[in-house]
Scaffold this motif. Sequence first.
Motif, PDB file in Angstrom:
ATOM      1  N   PHE A  18       0.830  -1.200   0.000  1.00  0.00           N
ATOM      2  CA  PHE A  18       0.000   0.000   0.000  1.00  0.00           C
ATOM      3  C   PHE A  18       0.874   1.263   0.000  1.00  0.00           C
ATOM      4  O   PHE A  18       0.607   2.217  -0.734  1.00  0.00           O
ATOM      5  CB  PHE A  18      -0.929   0.005   1.208  1.00  0.00           C
ATOM      6  N   GLU A 337      -5.734   0.955   3.663  1.00  0.00           N
ATOM      7  CA  GLU A 337      -4.555   0.208   4.102  1.00  0.00           C
ATOM      8  C   GLU A 337      -4.955  -0.910   5.050  1.00  0.00           C
ATOM      9  O   GLU A 337      -4.484  -2.052   4.924  1.00  0.00           O
ATOM     10  CB  GLU A 337      -3.547   1.126   4.772  1.00  0.00           C
ATOM     11  N   ALA A 400      -4.775   0.412  -3.874  1.00  0.00           N
ATOM     12  CA  ALA A 400      -4.309   1.583  -3.133  1.00  0.00           C
ATOM     13  C   ALA A 400      -4.470   2.875  -3.924  1.00  0.00           C
ATOM     14  O   ALA A 400      -4.551   3.955  -3.323  1.00  0.00           O
ATOM     15  CB  ALA A 400      -2.841   1.386  -2.749  1.00  0.00           C
TER      16      ALA A 400
END
Length: 812
Positions: A18, A337, A400
């Motif tokens: 991420f 995340e 992400a």
Amino acid sequence: MIRDRIEAGFERWGSFVFRHAGAAIAATALLVAGLASQLPKLVVDGSDEAFLHETDPARVTYDAFRAQFERSEMIVIAVRPPEVFDLGFLAKLRAFHEDLEDNVPQLNDVTSLVNARYTHGVEDELIVEDLLEDWPEDAADVAALRERVLAHPLYRNLYISEDGRLAAVLIELDTYSSLGAGAEDLSGFEDPGESEVRGSRPFLTGEEVFAVVGAVSEVVARHDAPDFRLYMTGGAATEAMLMTAMQRDMTLFVSLAVLIIVLFLFVLFRRLSGVLLPLAVVALALLCTIATMAMTGVPVTLPIQVLPSFLLAVGVGASVHVLTLFYRELRRGAGREEAIAHSLGHSGLAIAMTSLTTAGGLASFSTAELAPVMHFGIFGPIGVLFAFAFTVVLLPALLAVVPLRDASPRAGRPQQEDAWDRWILRCGATAARRPGAVLVAAGLCLAVAIAGATRLRFSWDPLSWLPDSEPIRVATEILDREMGGSSSFEVLIETGVENGLHDPGLLARLDALRADLASFQLDGTTVSKTVSLADVLKEIHQALNENRPEYYAIPKDRRLVAQEFLLFENTGADDLEDVVDTQFRLASFTVRIPQGDAMRQVPVLDAIDARFREVLGDAATVTMTGGLVLGDRSFFAMIRSMAASYVLALLIVTPLMILMLGSLRGGLLSMIPNITPIVLTLGLMGWLGVPIDFSTMMSGAIVLGIAVDDTIHFAHNFQRFYARGDDPSVAVRRSLETAGRAMLFTSIVLAAAFLIYAFSTLDNLFNLGVFTAFAVVTAFLADVLVAPALMVLFQRRPRHSPAAAAAGATGR
């Protein structure tokens, strides 16, 4: 415990990706771009020899035979006119013959009644010329031609049928590829050193065969007419047809696989990202796999053509499990995340193990004797591992950075159960409540299946894969029916000494074998035609003795044999090089039989081989070769390879299951629902009378490799909840709540992906698709019924602490 540490490691990995999403995407792009640059090197090969490794003894013998005698695949055109012996037909035949010679590239020879060898004597001179060198002018000439053709043993069942109603044109392709066109033309008789140079050139490629057959098809289309009906068959034509079918089917299979995946991803996630991201992962994995094949020079062959759609369907499963958990965490209000880390932590170990077991199941083919099956066993696992790598690297990186629909309004709300969820949970509840009844029912089904499996038979008959109306199948059946056969093989006779084939005794034995094979019959198979050095010698001897029929025989004097062969060579005819080498050490004896199933042909070949060895004794060694022999060799290599692959797949997958579950007992029990679908599928095939052929035999190890995936996801979650203190029935329910929907989805996608093969023009792929889809469906049912029943019935209660139980209550 080690499993907890691995899961924690996957969580940390998710957070790492991420934070470095850009670098992960860039690294993936560089890898894909580098491999994709190799795609132009990809080739397609549908030939018989492609089934065997280049070092296989049968392949080595065949390649040596081709190099020595400059033989290649044949195209045979059957010609059906109202009357063969008619001036109008003969003119059309000559026009067709000349059109082929003028407009088809890379031809070694075209032979028909127009230019068939006609050996005769005029006074003391030996004449070898074309049959129609002197063109017939009237009915009397045609009548004389008819009498000459039907009386000559060479022409019958080679250029014309026994009844004189069907003619044939034989088209022999160049032996060598145009890639070696710069080499010196070494046609004709050459010394051994030249033979070595010639043999080093590459043989005609699959693409070149395809181009030649295409050109022949265009000529056939120009000349085909109601009174000049043309039927094309032969090894080269069949190879080109299979290449066309492979290319067409691959495009269709991949397109339908993508459509199915898109449809089910949308139904499952109702998000654009839920469709595009998994599709990107599997598409790139497939691209890298095919590019790796191209880079290593591995061609696309009949077994390999199922690999693209298979990888698309199998590869998407890992992404589905990750995204299911990721979107669930978003709905609960987690940040990206955290959601990525949780989804990888919760499913990373499971998808790693499913990737390894699937790759392991496919890797069982890597030891196969058949080259395409071995390649499937190498590049199948490579594709699965590419899909896994992109799932844990590229997918979280894309999650992400890509825009996602806001899920916060539903934060904290539980996901609503739909009818499918309720049905899955009901199956698990039934298995947990009545495990004994479920296992008894499964046992009864297995008993019926085992009874059906005892009725199975093996088969290798590529002609039967084609539709009844397929032109090549029609043409082959016409030749088999009216000219006694369309398949041929070679018997190589090696004397071991120079001029060993000048021996009248040996030549007389070859002639005796011709007479013996003329009456040969085994299980309905007969020999329709033989061609050997002895036939050429008898023609020469008759011609040099006033063309008298009683001299159509083998001379008894060795010096006379040598003189007659020399006289034949001095005429300028090059026919001897088709049947004997320049040193008269090695001869080729051609045998033609009808096309048929290898299960029937192999005993025929064995019987003929035994007869040659018996008749020739110590005078020569005998070796059989040719495309037919390679096909039959491939058939038995397939049986041995598949038996070994099944055992190897079990030896690979079972330890992985034991390792995954951390229990010998649990690992062995988990294999029961994975073996069940294979047994049920074999039983169904047996009861329906469907034979085990090249394609269906592969399905068992494939199914074992992919069926275990759902078992791993269920067992992984069951062990997690059970170890934390849940009652077995509760652990079953929570496991299916977590993974059931994804298990169902992946099973539906896999079954649908294999059902795509039902659209193939080849029956063997149709059977592969239908029965593998059946196996996938039964594997899912075993995972939601048999696996829970086994876990509830045989799993021991773990020792756990109140703290562990409290941790289990969180479900995280």
